[in-house]
Design a protein around this motif. Structure first.
Motif, PDB file in Angstrom:
ATOM      1  N   ARG A  18      22.996  95.867 -23.388  1.00  0.00           N
ATOM      2  CA  ARG A  18      23.443  95.336 -22.252  1.00  0.00           C
ATOM      3  C   ARG A  18      24.796  95.096 -22.115  1.00  0.00           C
ATOM      4  N   SER A  19      24.952  94.986 -20.789  1.00  0.00           N
ATOM      5  CA  SER A  19      26.055  95.286 -19.848  1.00  0.00           C
ATOM      6  C   SER A  19      27.221  94.447 -19.771  1.00  0.00           C
ATOM      7  N   ASP A  20      28.365  94.375 -19.837  1.00  0.00           N
ATOM      8  CA  ASP A  20      29.169  93.940 -18.868  1.00  0.00           C
ATOM      9  C   ASP A  20      30.228  94.285 -18.450  1.00  0.00           C
ATOM     10  N   PHE A  21      31.774  94.114 -18.141  1.00  0.00           N
ATOM     11  CA  PHE A  21      32.218  95.310 -17.508  1.00  0.00           C
ATOM     12  C   PHE A  21      33.338  95.926 -18.383  1.00  0.00           C
ATOM     13  N   ASN A  22      32.839  95.363 -19.702  1.00  0.00           N
ATOM     14  CA  ASN A  22      33.525  96.621 -20.855  1.00  0.00           C
ATOM     15  C   ASN A  22      33.118  97.797 -21.587  1.00  0.00           C
ATOM     16  N   GLN A  23      31.821  96.782 -21.715  1.00  0.00           N
ATOM     17  CA  GLN A  23      30.509  98.588 -22.166  1.00  0.00           C
ATOM     18  C   GLN A  23      29.239  98.596 -21.604  1.00  0.00           C
ATOM     19  N   ARG A  24      28.744  99.199 -22.178  1.00  0.00           N
ATOM     20  CA  ARG A  24      27.114  99.198 -21.928  1.00  0.00           C
ATOM     21  C   ARG A  24      26.944  99.232 -23.559  1.00  0.00           C
ATOM     22  N   ILE A  25      25.922  98.665 -23.955  1.00  0.00           N
ATOM     23  CA  ILE A  25      25.168  98.702 -25.237  1.00  0.00           C
ATOM     24  C   ILE A  25      24.089  98.210 -25.859  1.00  0.00           C
ATOM     25  N   LEU A  26      22.634  99.846 -26.095  1.00  0.00           N
ATOM     26  CA  LEU A  26      21.561 100.255 -26.260  1.00  0.00           C
ATOM     27  C   LEU A  26      21.352 100.100 -26.952  1.00  0.00           C
ATOM     28  N   ILE A  27      19.496  99.378 -27.685  1.00  0.00           N
ATOM     29  CA  ILE A  27      19.687  99.013 -28.726  1.00  0.00           C
ATOM     30  C   ILE A  27      18.151  99.281 -28.811  1.00  0.00           C
ATOM     31  N   ALA A  28      18.060 100.081 -29.990  1.00  0.00           N
ATOM     32  CA  ALA A  28      16.098 100.382 -30.109  1.00  0.00           C
ATOM     33  C   ALA A  28      15.487 100.433 -31.554  1.00  0.00           C
ATOM     34  N   LEU A  29      14.544  99.934 -31.184  1.00  0.00           N
ATOM     35  CA  LEU A  29      13.677  98.821 -32.487  1.00  0.00           C
ATOM     36  C   LEU A  29      12.510  99.766 -32.198  1.00  0.00           C
ATOM     37  N   ASN A  30      12.266 100.102 -34.162  1.00  0.00           N
ATOM     38  CA  ASN A  30      10.968 100.551 -34.300  1.00  0.00           C
ATOM     39  C   ASN A  30      10.195  99.556 -35.123  1.00  0.00           C
TER      40      ASN A  30
ATOM     41  N   TRP B  61      15.908 100.906 -36.494  1.00  0.00           N
ATOM     42  CA  TRP B  61      17.129 100.728 -35.601  1.00  0.00           C
ATOM     43  C   TRP B  61      18.323 102.074 -35.107  1.00  0.00           C
ATOM     44  N   ARG B  62      18.078 101.337 -33.497  1.00  0.00           N
ATOM     45  CA  ARG B  62      19.516 102.322 -33.219  1.00  0.00           C
ATOM     46  C   ARG B  62      20.050 100.899 -32.740  1.00  0.00           C
ATOM     47  N   VAL B  63      21.599 101.150 -32.536  1.00  0.00           N
ATOM     48  CA  VAL B  63      22.364 100.528 -31.898  1.00  0.00           C
ATOM     49  C   VAL B  63      23.238 101.308 -31.591  1.00  0.00           C
ATOM     50  N   LEU B  64      23.463 101.886 -29.900  1.00  0.00           N
ATOM     51  CA  LEU B  64      24.503 102.800 -29.577  1.00  0.00           C
ATOM     52  C   LEU B  64      25.267 102.042 -28.370  1.00  0.00           C
TER      53      LEU B  64
END
Length: 802
Positions: free
Chosen positions: A738-750, A796-799
């Motif tokens: 997920r990206s906006d003009f403030n940050q990028r967030i990466l989500i990984a689920l297992n 999960w990981r949220v980075l």
């Protein structure tokens, strides 16, 4: 010579005048006009009021080389047709009150698919039905044109995944030639087909960054297309500020890098920039960037809009008893305590609100069940085994303005709403517009406002959800309104909704049984709300509906003239299947998310769920008490109610909520989700809520983890406003950004029980060097645009990508 102080004053005054003129011009249309989706070569009809709200619709549509338009002023309807060979995205201009506006239009050449069925003998009736026609059993008949016993039908489908069956002489039949099938909510299975897109390959417009100078705000994008045939040009782009097309000189392109410069004087208040690219029939998703006084939303910490909402759904009677004096169960020898009043009330919600319960969880919007006075009697349900129920749930109203005494009073409702507002929370009221109880004064005094119970063929018109969706009754004692046949009923009930909105100072509604009510009702209600509440009060009432059906049916109610959103049950059913079935691949969920974005946009406000008062609770599945294809969920709830026996079941629910709270749309927690409450079908999924010392250690840990996930969403703007990209999907793992003009967030689920190692390829032009785990603080190096990630089992990981 003009003195310098006066010159500065004149300059400031001039800027303020420009801002005021710009603001007044744009306020002639307050709504953001959504894209229109056309099938190439087919004429579509659009109500002007569904595009935007106005007191009049004196519109003039401008000529377009690939679109044919005809605007009928007498009924405020636009007829629109794209050329048969045109596909892609374009802008259609129109004049309103001297200003030229533009609306996005996409056209698609549909592919057709053939369905075949060979019955054992010639049938009296053989039809195809599925999610592509909202499960209508009569609209798609198969025919044996050559008499060889093989019946066929060929229908156009847009890209997506569809569930379907054949309807053969009153029986639902799976496609015997198609081995792909999944469980449905009714205890059986549906066949599944995937319609592939005409154009393959990735096409995406990446957000890069935004730079603010004293005179303008510059925003930067990067275009990406697999096997790109030629350089990107301005004619491939569409760019809108609110509903006005940006001038070409405000756009610069170097290679695939796009710069858009916006004058700061045009960015006063909240504005919306929309940018997309279209070439050779391949469209990027439309990027939607909300700007607050020139800054990307979330940069200054704004958290007050509906995009920021995390909704908490409360069934009043089952939440908390704050006033035992009004606890009065219905006395009936055949009424089970499960289906009777348990004592929850408005005072109980207020008590928990004042105690900080919702603050500690992190939610900021409350959806409360209907508060109308309901029947004091028990009634026998129409389906077998004909059990008795009370009206504890609030959906059997006998009065249109009284609050049920078991729940409290209007004064108490007003106090609850005021306290929520003081704490920065919004309140949605569940509004029942489809029906009343037979004891309601409307039914007693205006029988002609309602439809009839008896069908011409002698059947009772009860629970024909799809066959007679606009006239069917839920029960013999719950008559449905006939809004198409009674304008007086339509006016009375839309006036009643506005009355509740004003009287209780509500922020909006959750609307029950939307698809059983004609579009005309929702148009009139929304017109009154905007005319009487929103425009005078400079506010935005939010309306979200409940509809089970295909995308076409559900989306037909979602526009500026009707509802803001609906709960996304299509995505819900797919996600539940993928997370719970070990063999199901996350690519199925990725496709459903793509489909959702193609229909509602990436920046949509559709409601996302794990549980609801109409569905088996997720923990009953994860703990193995019920399977997805189990048709006895209701009986299990009555005779062998589930209990959570395995610690891992809570972890599986946390994994689903990690997904729910990081995807586009509005996450909705059903009361009890935060503690891992289990339950079979209605009414077992509506158990009394428990708090504090009533909770087990595992339930307390569940609450802490859910609260952490909720707050993670509220603290990171990309999880609320950001776009969506699938990075990886297989049978065990799902990774997206997920990206906006403030940050990028990466989500990984297992979802597997074993840890998984995933290597993700990230665009080189992001310039990423490291990723930070937002829950643990751990930093991971990124080398050559590749991120190696270890995801724990059922974890999960949220980075944040830096």
């Amino acid at each position: 010579m003009i003195p310098k102080p006066f010159g500065r004053f004149a300059l400031a005054l001039f800027v303020l005048i420009l801002i005021a003129c710009e603001s007044n011009s744009s306020r002639d249309i307050r709504d953001l006009i959504p894209p229109l989706a056309l099938i190439s070569g087919q004429t579509d009809t659009v109500r002007a009021s569904d595009l935007f709200y106005a007191e009049d619709y004196d519109l003039e549509f401008l000529p377009h080389p690939r679109l044919q338009t005809r605007y009928q002023r007498e009924n405020q309807t636009l007829l629109l047709r794209a050329d048969p060979d045109f596909e892609g995205m374009t802008l259609l201009g129109f004049k309103y009150k001297g200003t030229v506006y533009h609306l996005p239009v996409s056209a698609e050449i549909r592919q057709s698919f053939t369905f075949r069925y060979r019955p054992a003998q010639a049938p009296q009736q053989l039809t195809l039905f599925g999610s592509f026609n909202s499960w209508n059993r009569s609209s798609l008949p198969l025919r044996d044109e050559d008499g060889d016993g093989l019946y066929e039908i060929r229908i156009p489908l847009e890209p997506g995944r569809y569930e379907y069956k054949f309807f053969v002489d009153g029986e639902e039949v799976l496609d015997p030639e198609n081995p792909d099938r999944i469980p449905n909510p009714f205890g059986s299975f549906n066949s599944v087909i995937t319609a592939a897109p005409r154009h393959t390959g990735k096409s995406f417009l990446h957000l890069l960054n935004a730079e603010i100078t004293p005179s303008e705000t510059q925003v930067f994008f990067m275009y990406e297309q697999e096997n790109q045939p030629e350089s990107l040009a301005k004619e491939h782009l569409i760019a809108l500020l609110d509903n006005e097309m940006l001038a070409a000189e405000r756009i610069q392109i170097r290679g695939n890098r796009i710069t858009i410069a916006l004058e700061n004087y045009r960015l006063f208040g909240e504005r919306v920039l929309r940018v997309g690219a279209s070439r050779e029939g391949l469209n990027t998703p439309l990027q939607t960037v909300r700007l607050i006084n020139g800054q990307p939303a979330g940069r200054a910490g704004e958290t007050s809009g509906w995009d920021d909402a995390v909704i908490y759904s409360i069934m009043i009677d089952r939440f908390f008893d704050g006033d035992p004096a009004n606890t009065r169960p219905v006395q009936h020898p055949e009424l089970s305590p499960k289906a009777n009043f348990m004592g929850g009330d408005l005072q109980g919600i207020l008590d928990k609100l004042q105690a900080g319960y919702f603050d500690s969880l992190g939610v900021n919007a409350l959806w409360i069940s209907p508060v109308n006075q309901n029947t004091p009697n028990a009634h026998r349900e129409w389906p077998e085994p004909h059990r008795y129920f009370s009206a504890y749930h609030g959906y059997w109203p006998i009065h249109h303005q009284k609050v049920d005494e078991r729940f409290g009073s209007m004064e108490l409702l007003q106090k609850l709403v005021a306290e929520a507002h003081r704490r920065g929370m919004k309140v949605l009221l569940d509004f029942v517009a489809n029906h009343t109880h037979i004891d309601h004064p409307f039914f007693q005094e205006h029988r002609d406002w309602y439809g009839t119970l008896d069908l011409p063929d002698g059947r009772k018109n009860i629970r024909f959800w799809d066959e007679f969706r606009l006239t069917t009754w839920f029960e013999p004692f719950l008559p449905s309104f006939d809004y198409l046949g009674s304008p007086a009923a339509l006016q009375a009930m839309t006036d009643n909704a506005v009355w509740w909105l004003k009287e209780a100072d509500l922020d909006g509604f959750r609307h029950d049984a939307v698809k059983h009510i004609p579009n005309e009702f929702w148009r009139e209600l929304t017109r009154k709300i905007k005319q009487q509440v929103d425009v005078p009060g400079n506010r935005k009432t939010f309306q979200i509906g409940e509809t089970f059906g295909g995308y076409d049916l559900i989306s037909s109610y979602v526009n500026n003239g009707q509802l803001d959103a609906q709960f996304n049950f299509n995505l819900f059913f797919t996600a539940r299947h993928v997370f719970l079935a070990p063999e199901a691949n996350f690519s199925i969920l990725a496709e459903e998310l793509r489909k959702t974005a193609s229909v509602y946009g990436m920046a949509h406000r559709m409601g996302n769920l794990m549980d609801s008062h109409d569905q088996v609770r997720y923990l009953a599945y994860t703990d193995g008490d019920i399977s997805l294809g189990d048709g006895d969920a209701a009986e299990i709830g009555w005779n062998n109610p589930p209990e959570v026996d395995h610690e891992q079941s809570y972890e599986k629910a946390q994994l689903y909520l990690a997904y729910l709270l990081t995807i586009p749309g509005l996450p909705t927690l059903y009361y009890g989700d935060e503690i891992g409450m289990t339950g079979a079908a209605d009414p077992d999924n509506r158990r009394m809520m428990r708090f504090g010392e009533q909770l087990t250690p595992a339930e307390r840990r569940m609450f802490r983890e859910v609260s952490r996930l909720v707050k993670l969403r509220r603290e990171h703007s990309a999880l609320r406003y950001g776009d969506f990209q699938t990075l990886y999907a297989d049978q065990n793992c799902f990774a997206y950004m997920r990206s906006d003009f403030n940050q990028r967030i990466l989500i990984a689920l297992n979802k597997s029980e074993q840890p998984q190692a995933v290597e993700l390829a990230l665009p080189g032009f992001y310039g990423i060097e490291k990723a930070k785990n937002l829950l643990s603080g751990e930093e991971i190096a990124v080398s050559g645009g590749r991120l190696a990630l270890a995801v724990p089992g059922i974890g999960w990981r949220v980075l944040e990508i830096r």
